[in-house]
Every structure is written in C-alpha cells, then in structure tokens.
Design a protein around this motif. Sequence first.
Motif, PDB file in Angstrom:
ATOM      1  N   LEU A 137       0.864  -1.233  -0.007  1.00 58.06           N
ATOM      2  CA  LEU A 137       0.039   0.040   0.040  1.00 58.06           C
ATOM      3  C   LEU A 137       0.832   1.120  -0.067  1.00 58.06           C
ATOM      4  N   ASP A 138       1.872   1.332   0.719  1.00 59.34           N
ATOM      5  CA  ASP A 138       2.743   2.355   0.997  1.00 59.34           C
ATOM      6  C   ASP A 138       4.091   2.399   0.034  1.00 59.34           C
ATOM      7  N   SER A 139       3.928   1.350  -1.077  1.00 64.64           N
ATOM      8  CA  SER A 139       4.980   1.490  -1.908  1.00 64.64           C
ATOM      9  C   SER A 139       4.689   1.619  -3.479  1.00 64.64           C
ATOM     10  N   ASP A 140       5.566   1.886  -4.349  1.00 66.72           N
ATOM     11  CA  ASP A 140       5.100   1.984  -5.873  1.00 66.72           C
ATOM     12  C   ASP A 140       5.376   0.697  -6.396  1.00 66.72           C
ATOM     13  N   PHE A 141       5.658  -0.388  -5.681  1.00 67.74           N
ATOM     14  CA  PHE A 141       5.947  -1.722  -6.354  1.00 67.74           C
ATOM     15  C   PHE A 141       4.888  -2.196  -7.361  1.00 67.74           C
ATOM     16  N   SER A 142       3.581  -2.342  -6.662  1.00 66.33           N
ATOM     17  CA  SER A 142       2.744  -2.773  -7.556  1.00 66.33           C
ATOM     18  C   SER A 142       2.265  -1.865  -8.768  1.00 66.33           C
ATOM     19  N   LEU A 143       2.346  -0.477  -8.607  1.00 71.29           N
ATOM     20  CA  LEU A 143       2.296   0.346  -9.986  1.00 71.29           C
ATOM     21  C   LEU A 143       3.436   0.306 -10.696  1.00 71.29           C
ATOM     22  N   ASP A 144       4.806  -0.129 -10.037  1.00 73.05           N
ATOM     23  CA  ASP A 144       6.005  -0.174 -11.233  1.00 73.05           C
ATOM     24  C   ASP A 144       6.167  -1.477 -11.755  1.00 73.05           C
ATOM     25  N   PHE A 145       5.391  -2.546 -11.341  1.00 72.20           N
ATOM     26  CA  PHE A 145       5.316  -3.870 -11.955  1.00 72.20           C
ATOM     27  C   PHE A 145       3.878  -4.021 -12.665  1.00 72.20           C
ATOM     28  N   CYS A 146       3.242  -2.870 -13.084  1.00 70.90           N
ATOM     29  CA  CYS A 146       2.231  -2.918 -13.951  1.00 70.90           C
ATOM     30  C   CYS A 146       0.900  -3.990 -13.543  1.00 70.90           C
ATOM     31  N   THR A 147       0.682  -3.996 -11.890  1.00 71.22           N
ATOM     32  CA  THR A 147      -0.486  -4.437 -11.517  1.00 71.22           C
ATOM     33  C   THR A 147      -1.720  -3.628 -10.586  1.00 71.22           C
ATOM     34  N   SER A 148      -1.253  -2.274 -10.435  1.00 72.13           N
ATOM     35  CA  SER A 148      -2.144  -1.392  -9.943  1.00 72.13           C
ATOM     36  C   SER A 148      -1.710  -0.084 -10.805  1.00 72.13           C
ATOM     37  N   PHE A 149      -2.880   0.535 -10.960  1.00 70.71           N
ATOM     38  CA  PHE A 149      -3.209   1.826 -11.863  1.00 70.71           C
ATOM     39  C   PHE A 149      -3.955   2.830 -11.106  1.00 70.71           C
ATOM     40  N   THR A 150      -3.772   3.893 -11.509  1.00 66.90           N
ATOM     41  CA  THR A 150      -4.583   4.982 -11.001  1.00 66.90           C
ATOM     42  C   THR A 150      -5.785   5.621 -11.899  1.00 66.90           C
ATOM     43  N   GLU A 151      -6.881   6.115 -11.180  1.00 64.81           N
ATOM     44  CA  GLU A 151      -8.036   6.648 -11.910  1.00 64.81           C
ATOM     45  C   GLU A 151      -7.410   7.439 -12.974  1.00 64.81           C
ATOM     46  N   GLN A 152      -6.454   8.315 -12.837  1.00 61.89           N
ATOM     47  CA  GLN A 152      -5.966   9.054 -13.710  1.00 61.89           C
ATOM     48  C   GLN A 152      -5.485   8.449 -15.186  1.00 61.89           C
ATOM     49  N   GLN A 153      -5.072   7.292 -14.924  1.00 60.85           N
ATOM     50  CA  GLN A 153      -4.361   6.300 -15.774  1.00 60.85           C
ATOM     51  C   GLN A 153      -5.376   5.785 -16.626  1.00 60.85           C
ATOM     52  N   GLN A 154      -6.430   5.418 -16.074  1.00 62.36           N
ATOM     53  CA  GLN A 154      -7.809   4.791 -16.772  1.00 62.36           C
ATOM     54  C   GLN A 154      -8.123   5.993 -17.573  1.00 62.36           C
ATOM     55  N   ARG A 155      -8.510   7.058 -17.141  1.00 61.06           N
ATOM     56  CA  ARG A 155      -9.089   8.137 -17.833  1.00 61.06           C
ATOM     57  C   ARG A 155      -8.355   8.611 -19.001  1.00 61.06           C
ATOM     58  N   THR A 156      -6.997   8.464 -18.896  1.00 57.41           N
ATOM     59  CA  THR A 156      -6.167   9.125 -20.027  1.00 57.41           C
ATOM     60  C   THR A 156      -5.638   7.961 -21.044  1.00 57.41           C
ATOM     61  N   GLY A 157      -5.844   6.907 -20.727  1.00 59.82           N
ATOM     62  CA  GLY A 157      -5.423   5.853 -21.571  1.00 59.82           C
ATOM     63  C   GLY A 157      -3.965   5.626 -21.493  1.00 59.82           C
ATOM     64  N   ALA A 158      -3.458   5.689 -19.986  1.00 61.88           N
ATOM     65  CA  ALA A 158      -2.092   5.461 -19.802  1.00 61.88           C
ATOM     66  C   ALA A 158      -1.881   4.248 -19.132  1.00 61.88           C
ATOM     67  N   ILE A 159      -2.815   3.328 -19.251  1.00 64.54           N
ATOM     68  CA  ILE A 159      -2.212   1.624 -18.650  1.00 64.54           C
ATOM     69  C   ILE A 159      -1.517   0.916 -19.651  1.00 64.54           C
ATOM     70  N   ASP A 160      -0.378   0.458 -19.311  1.00 68.29           N
ATOM     71  CA  ASP A 160       0.210  -0.580 -19.857  1.00 68.29           C
ATOM     72  C   ASP A 160       0.223  -1.916 -19.195  1.00 68.29           C
ATOM     73  N   TYR A 161      -0.743  -2.663 -19.702  1.00 68.27           N
ATOM     74  CA  TYR A 161      -0.899  -3.909 -18.923  1.00 68.27           C
ATOM     75  C   TYR A 161      -0.464  -5.047 -19.921  1.00 68.27           C
ATOM     76  N   ASN A 162       0.030  -6.079 -19.696  1.00 71.86           N
ATOM     77  CA  ASN A 162       0.313  -7.281 -20.466  1.00 71.86           C
ATOM     78  C   ASN A 162       1.327  -6.861 -21.434  1.00 71.86           C
ATOM     79  N   TYR A 163       1.902  -5.779 -21.367  1.00 74.99           N
ATOM     80  CA  TYR A 163       2.949  -5.024 -22.351  1.00 74.99           C
ATOM     81  C   TYR A 163       2.005  -4.866 -23.730  1.00 74.99           C
TER      82      TYR A 163
END
Length: 261
Positions: A137-163
Amino acid sequence: MTMSRTGTRQEWLAARLELLEAEKELTRRSDAVARQRQALPWVRVDKEYRFDTVAGIVSLADLFEGRSQLLVYHFMFGPDYKAGCPSCSAIADGFDGSVVHLENHDVTLTAVSRAPLATLQAYELRMGWSFPWASSLDSDFSLDFCTSFTEQQQRTGAIDYNYQREAPWTDHGIGDALTKRGEGPVAEIAAMTGTDVATYTRERPGLSAFVLEGGVVYHTYSTYSRGVDGLWGMYQWLDRAPRGRNETSTWFRRHDEYGKG
C-alpha cells in the motif's frame, strides 16, 4: 446438454494415439518456452520498496526470507475492495500446498496486494490460508510492476498492462475490450469484491520473479492476464474432464461461498 459422439474402443484408441502425439509436442514446446523464459536477461532492481508484513516493514530483499529466488503473485485486492478477487482467490487456494515444496527448493512464494495488511490478514483467516502475504500500500511496487493503476491512468489511456497500451476508459470503466460496455464477467466479479468495474480493474493479476545474488535483487520475469492460467489448479483438472471448462459465465465462487444463495 449435448453429448459427444460415441465410438468403439478401437476408434477411441486411434484417436487417443493421435492426441498423444499432440500432447507430447505441447510438452516439448512448453519445455522450450520455459528455457526461453529462464534465459531472459536479469534487470537490477535499485529502487527501495517497502512492504508491510507480519514481520513488520521489510524490503524486497527481505521477502526472499533467506532464499535466492522469489515468486510474487500480484493478488487483486485493492485498498477499496471489501473482499479479495474471487479469481485470485481460486488461484491462491493452491498456494499452501506448494509453499513448503518451493521453500525446500530455494524458492519463496508470496502474494502482494495493495490492501492494508490488517485487511489481508482478516481475509486470509476467513479463507484458511497461511502462505506469506505482504501489503504494498505504501510502496510503488505494484504500480511499477504494472498490476495497479490510478484513476487518472484509466481516464487518459495511460495503462500499460500485459505489455500493451489500453485505450482510455468509457463511462462504464476501462473500455469495451474488457467490460463489453460494463456487462459480463468483469462487472460480475467486480460486484463480488464490493466495488464497481473501474475500481476493481485498477488492480490486475500477475506473477513476477526475482533472484537475489551478491546482495543485489534482479527482476527476471513477469507475466499477466492469461499468463497466469497455469496457476489455476481447478482449470488444469477441468481441461481433462469430459466436458472441459464448460462455462458460459462466472460459475466459480470463493471456496466458502458455494451453496450460499
């Protein structure tokens, strides 16, 4: 219910021998892919990640628990979830039986989620599990390894998942490709976690592998989406059952929910 064609034992044996050749080829191909996977270059992890665990706040290196290899299952359990993802839960039902064998082969298996540790512990108690589980929760680990994303990423099309880069979300959540306009299995499973589609899909499943050598942690492999199919023990059994997976909707439940309503 449609019944398969019938035949004689001789016809069955001829078909089975033909299938056997296909199965052997699949095994050989799987072995080759495993060698290719293990030949990937190691990437040094210099960022300091911290995790909340039963042992306190620890580093990524600490998660190895004295072994040289670490497998991390990215379990979909976000901070706003009321319960863990039922799909991830079905996969995790098989972890405890494997942990002891892996630990005695120099491999540590742990789950990592963004929910607070106390929430994970309560769910673990409910499920009857005992495998290691850490909160990022208090780390960037899940974000950096592309398994957690922010609402902003969803809205702007900035999600990179499964390459792959995903399109911006629609008013239903994360785009028609996964939600079919907010309907179907994704929406159904989201409801099972007590969230909506958008919140639910800000977390994603995956598996990441690391090695610790000379005091340095290296990232060796990550897989996502259907790349974790092989971890679903129940599907490996169903693929060998007469009618296979035989599913038209989300049929499975958490193991303590069958027979409830």
